[in-house]
Design an enzyme around this catalytic site. Structure first.
Site, PDB file in Angstrom:
ATOM      1  N   PHE A 186      -5.981   2.270   4.864  1.00 48.81           N
ATOM      2  CA  PHE A 186      -5.939   2.891   3.551  1.00 48.81           C
ATOM      3  C   PHE A 186      -4.513   3.273   3.175  1.00 48.81           C
ATOM      4  CE2 PHE A 186     -10.223   3.646   5.037  1.00 48.81           C
ATOM      5  CZ  PHE A 186     -10.991   3.464   3.901  1.00 48.81           C
ATOM      6  N   ASP A 187      -4.141   2.918   1.976  1.00 48.84           N
ATOM      7  CA  ASP A 187      -2.933   3.494   1.398  1.00 48.84           C
ATOM      8  C   ASP A 187      -3.252   4.949   1.053  1.00 48.84           C
ATOM      9  OD1 ASP A 187      -0.347   3.598   0.250  1.00 48.84           O
ATOM     10  OD2 ASP A 187      -1.228   3.345  -1.727  1.00 48.84           O
ATOM     11  N   LYS A 188      -2.245   5.799   0.990  1.00 46.72           N
ATOM     12  CA  LYS A 188      -2.512   7.220   0.719  1.00 46.72           C
ATOM     13  C   LYS A 188      -2.506   7.534  -0.768  1.00 46.72           C
ATOM     14  CE  LYS A 188       0.629  10.393   0.881  1.00 46.72           C
ATOM     15  NZ  LYS A 188       0.436  11.069  -0.430  1.00 46.72           N
TER      16      LYS A 188
END
Length: 548
Positions: free
Chosen positions: A55-57
């Site tokens: 996941f990107d933040k």
């Protein structure tokens, strides 16, 4: 020659491309009703086997919206005074992200900001790196309020108070350092009255997680998938967010992957909960390394920098706020805010896998049944047990009728799915052998009890194969006993329709030599009883070979 042709017709999976495409299309249609756009059909099959999701933040796990986390006034000031100063130094009409965070916070805690007291406002300027406002105090004096980054405000304070800056500056710096360890940015606020500047306090700012991120990630773990965070933000910020949403606290800098062998890098990835300070190429390399180690990987993102990793992952997922480039690179596109739709995508993909698995087991079982039946029948009677026309009809009864599997009621599994062809072939071999034995019993009865000639015997064998194919479908669709769940209405309707139509064809003698009603009932009861008995053997074999 006709025997060879019949053999080939029975063995070649002519409906395979159509069935797999229809199953995937049905899954894509189900997801579209939930606001998930599937741009690559094959990703539905791949997603069922995903065991790591990256996941990107920013904008994915978090809201991509700054918020005030804490109001931290210095001694001598209250939180209300700090918020008043920061709020009146914000652009009310055209707020930037920080101004909007201050205004939103004041509204959330129901703290009114009296902008009528503001006489003058100076918006943010990249040269000064601060905003300012002149306000009228309750004792009718003018006060200048200033907000900006901590280094900017401290430098301005030190310039006006060169002889005595240590205590207040140290307090501000201490607050900023503590906030940084928690992953927060700090905004300093000061006031100037009668040319005397004072430090008022600090506002802790962060991009908070979405309300559904923690629960979604917990559900993802329950599905047997490890979530990882891959972000360009700093390690403290990434670690704080990862801890809040339940990913973990072992967040490493991307530079840790710059040295060592591929095996060392893979081990480091396995031992971590994510990476910070990453560049676009780092995200791509992490996904690539995981795939080389045998993992199937999901990846979410919203920016142009996420595009290479989104394209490389088995399930590249573009969130609702993603750029056009990210959406074009992704396998699926979420149209709703938040990440809960990822759970729907995973469960739907696993349901799609279960439907494909049912078709594969059914097909392998049928091929093994036909190979055993036709081979033994040829050596026994020196003839083909089914005519060429009968074999063509069987293709429609089995291969094309099983397209209804695409609509079947299935449950997604608790963990990732894998195509284990060895166990599948072994289990199907047991089922195929049993069905072939039932067919051979019917051949023996036809010759010795009903005294059939060859054409009528071929009809009896054809009807046995048709009934077996339809009853088989009802048991292989369930990994447990067949009564555990009901098939879909479409599958059941097609199943019953096929049985009735072929029974009528056999009784009326249309397209095939007719058989008697007693023989038809005998075939029906034998195939039904054989299937019910086989269901118990199937459950034991599936458990032994761990087919789920």
């Amino acid at each position: 020659m006709s025997f060879v042709l019949i053999f080939l017709i029975g063995s070649v999976p002519v409906a395979l491309p159509a069935v797999l495409t229809i199953v995937q299309a049905v899954g894509a249609m189900a997801l579209s009703k939930k606001g998930i756009i599937v741009s690559r059909l094959t990703s539905l099959e791949d997603a069922a086997s995903i065991d790591i999701f990256c996941f990107d933040k920013t904008g994915t796990i978090t809201q991509n919206k700054l918020s005030i986390i804490a109001c931290q006034p210095l001694t001598g000031y209250t939180a209300e005074q700090l918020l008043d100063a920061a709020g009146l130094a914000a652009d009310q009409e055209h707020p930037d992200a920080i101004d909007q965070a201050v205004l939103n916070y004041a509204a959330e805690i129901k703290h009114p900001l009296d902008f009528s007291k503001r006489q003058q406002f100076t918006p943010f300027d990249f040269a000064t790196k601060r905003t300012e406002a002149v306000i009228t105090t309750t004792d009718h004096r003018q006060m200048r309020v200033i907000k900006g980054a901590v280094p900017t405000i401290l430098a301005l304070y030190a310039k006006q108070h060169p002889a005595d800056t240590a205590p207040a500056s140290a307090a501000i710096q201490q607050l900023a350092t503590a906030n940084a360890k928690k992953g927060y940015r700090s905004l300093a606020v000061a006031s100037v009255v009668d040319s005397q500047m004072a430090l008022v306090g600090v506002l802790a700012i962060a991009d908070p997680p979405r309300a559904d991120s923690a629960s979604m990630l917990a559900r993802l773990k329950n599905l047997g998938i490890k979530p990882m965070m891959i972000t360009g933000d700093s390690v403290p910020i990434a670690r704080d967010v990862a801890e809040q949403v339940g990913i973990g606290t072992k967040i490493l800098p991307a530079k840790a992957l710059k040295t060592g062998t591929a095996a060392d890098k893979i081990q480091l990835i396995h031992e971590s909960d994510g990476f910070a300070n990453v560049f676009p190429d780092d995200k791509y390399q992490i996904v690539k390394l995981l795939q080389e180690d045998g993992h199937l990987v999901g990846m979410t993102g919203d920016g142009v920098n996420d595009a290479p990793a989104l394209k490389q992952a088995e399930l590249g997922t573009a969130v609702s706020s993603a750029s056009d480039v990210a959406k074009a690179s992704a396998s699926i596109i979420l149209t709703h805010p938040g990440l809960h739709d990822i759970i729907a995508a995973i469960t739907t993909s696993r349901q799609t896998y279960q439907r494909m698995l049912t078709w594969v087991i059914n097909k392998i079982t049928k091929v093994i049944e036909i190979i055993i039946l036709f081979t033994l029948g040829f050596f026994w009677l020196k003839v083909s047990l089914v005519s060429l026309l009968g074999m063509s009809l069987l293709v429609f009864a089995n291969d094309f009728a099983t397209m209804s599997i695409a609509t079947d009621n299935v449950q997604s599994t608790a963990g990732p799915n894998q195509w284990r062809l060895g166990p599948l072939t072994a289990a199907s071999g047991v089922l195929g052998l049993w069905f072939a034995l039932v067919d051979l019993v019917i051949v023996w009865l036809g010759l010795n009890q009903f005294h059939l000639n060859l054409p009528v015997l071929q009809t009896a064998v054809l009807i046995s194969l048709v009934f077996n194919s339809q009853f088989r479908l009802l048991i292989v669709r369930e990994r447990g006993h067949f009564w555990t769940s009901w098939p879909s209405r479409t599958l059941l309707a097609v199943n019953l329709f096929t049985i009735v139509i072929f029974a009528l064809l056999a009784l009326t003698g249309w397209l095939m030599p007719a058989i008697s009603s007693p023989l038809l009932v005998t075939i029906l009861l034998l195939t039904l009883a054989g299937t019910i008995v086989l269901d118990f053997l199937k459950v034991a074999v599936f458990r032994w070979l761990k087919i789920a």
